[in-house]
Design an enzyme around this catalytic site. Structure first.
Site, PDB file in Angstrom:
ATOM      1  N   HIS A 159      25.216   1.419  13.049  1.00 46.43           N
ATOM      2  CA  HIS A 159      24.706   2.138  14.222  1.00 46.43           C
ATOM      3  C   HIS A 159      24.801   3.650  14.007  1.00 46.43           C
ATOM      4  CE1 HIS A 159      28.923   1.302  14.234  1.00 46.43           C
ATOM      5  NE2 HIS A 159      29.197   2.074  15.261  1.00 46.43           N
ATOM      6  N   PHE A 191      37.619   0.940  11.296  1.00 49.92           N
ATOM      7  CA  PHE A 191      38.477   1.272  12.435  1.00 49.92           C
ATOM      8  C   PHE A 191      37.975   0.505  13.657  1.00 49.92           C
ATOM      9  CE2 PHE A 191      35.767   4.130  15.033  1.00 49.92           C
ATOM     10  CZ  PHE A 191      34.712   4.318  14.161  1.00 49.92           C
ATOM     11  N   GLY A 192      38.651   0.729  14.782  1.00 51.23           N
ATOM     12  CA  GLY A 192      38.184   0.158  16.046  1.00 51.23           C
ATOM     13  C   GLY A 192      37.985  -1.353  15.976  1.00 51.23           C
ATOM     14  N   TYR A 193      36.811  -1.785  16.382  1.00 47.47           N
ATOM     15  CA  TYR A 193      36.503  -3.218  16.474  1.00 47.47           C
ATOM     16  C   TYR A 193      35.928  -3.770  15.158  1.00 47.47           C
ATOM     17  CZ  TYR A 193      36.998  -2.139  21.452  1.00 47.47           C
ATOM     18  OH  TYR A 193      37.477  -1.705  22.660  1.00 47.47           O
ATOM     19  N   LYS A 248      35.432   8.569  12.191  1.00 50.64           N
ATOM     20  CA  LYS A 248      34.050   8.940  12.459  1.00 50.64           C
ATOM     21  C   LYS A 248      33.651  10.154  11.624  1.00 50.64           C
ATOM     22  CE  LYS A 248      32.891   8.847  16.982  1.00 50.64           C
ATOM     23  NZ  LYS A 248      33.027   8.750  18.469  1.00 50.64           N
ATOM     24  N   ASP A 283      28.967   9.694  20.450  1.00 55.27           N
ATOM     25  CA  ASP A 283      29.637   8.816  21.402  1.00 55.27           C
ATOM     26  C   ASP A 283      29.150   7.406  21.137  1.00 55.27           C
ATOM     27  OD1 ASP A 283      31.632   9.041  23.596  1.00 55.27           O
ATOM     28  OD2 ASP A 283      30.159   7.789  24.608  1.00 55.27           O
ATOM     29  N   SER A 284      30.083   6.511  20.921  1.00 60.34           N
ATOM     30  CA  SER A 284      29.674   5.171  20.523  1.00 60.34           C
ATOM     31  C   SER A 284      30.534   4.100  21.155  1.00 60.34           C
ATOM     32  CB  SER A 284      29.721   5.007  19.001  1.00 60.34           C
ATOM     33  OG  SER A 284      30.437   5.990  18.374  1.00 60.34           O
TER      34      SER A 284
END
Ligand code: ITT
Length: 205
Positions: free
Chosen positions: A185, A157-159, A16, A76-77
């Site tokens: 986003h 990263f993440g999804y 991030k 925050d996401s």
């Protein structure tokens, strides 16, 4: 509220941090004379006990603003899947359990969605700047897309490996970072927030 000459990032997620810095550098290089500082290393883990993105962003930014006496910027996401009534949502980083890896979270999502035909989903970012005196500026950003049945791509990263944004034939994880950062986003939230921050230049006394 005053135009700040320094802002400290509240995120502890290096992916991030890189995305936020890239977005600011790409879209605000000329306008912005603000030093963007990293989160101080001596601040420990900040429990995210809120039940909304805004509440969690406020917890993170307020803690860093207090620790540094500087305006602090939180992100925050999460991913909201329509057919799962918005899950994993605010629990995106710990969907498969506390301190779960990105891989474990993603695998849990794929198994929850196995056989489902409605794959619509959205990523949401809540960006929040909190000043040491408690003043706030906030903005949100969203991108819609769909969840694939299996991961594709190595970036991000993440999804990211299972999220294909509407209008694109590839996942976030297949995109070059600059392409993700031009539509995400996170970009939408941070551009809206930085437009407000730049606006303070005219109104600061
Ligand atoms: P900080 O709280 O320190 O900023 P974090 O990773 O814990 O870092 P969040 O609480 O906002 O951040 O959780 C966001 C989770 O949502 C993150 O761990 C990913 O699983 C997912 N996520 C958010 N943005 C994403 C993106 O751009 N691509 C893929 N997954 C994302």
């Amino acid at each position: 509220m005053f135009y700040p000459n320094k802002i400290v990032l509240a995120t502890a997620n290096p992916h991030k941090t890189t995305e936020i810095r890239n977005i600011i550098k790409t879209y605000y290089a000329k306008d912005l004379d603000i030093d963007i500082l990293p989160r101080p290393k001596d601040v420990g883990e900040i429990p995210e006990t809120g039940d909304t993105f805004l509440a969690n962003a406020r917890i993170k930014a307020s803690r860093i603003a207090r620790a540094t006496n500087l305006p602090a910027l939180a992100d925050d996401s999460g991913l909201l899947v329509d057919v799962l009534d918005g899950l994993p949502g605010v629990n995106s980083s710990c969907y498969a359990g506390e301190h779960a890896s990105d891989r474990a979270n993603l695998e849990k999502l794929l198994s929850e969605m196995e056989g489902m035909t409605d794959r619509k989903a959205g990523f949401v970012t809540q960006a929040l700047l909190v000043f040491p005196n408690g003043d706030e500026l906030s903005a949100t950003g969203e991108i819609r897309g769909e969840i694939l049945g299996f991961p594709v791509g190595q970036n991000g990263f993440g999804y990211d490996p299972v999220f294909k944004p509407d209008g694109y034939a590839m996942t976030f994880a297949e995109m070059k970072p600059d392409l993700k950062d031009s539509i995400s986003h996170r970009k939408r939230a941070f551009i809206a927030l930085f437009n407000r921050i730049v606006g303070l230049k005219d109104t600061s006394v």
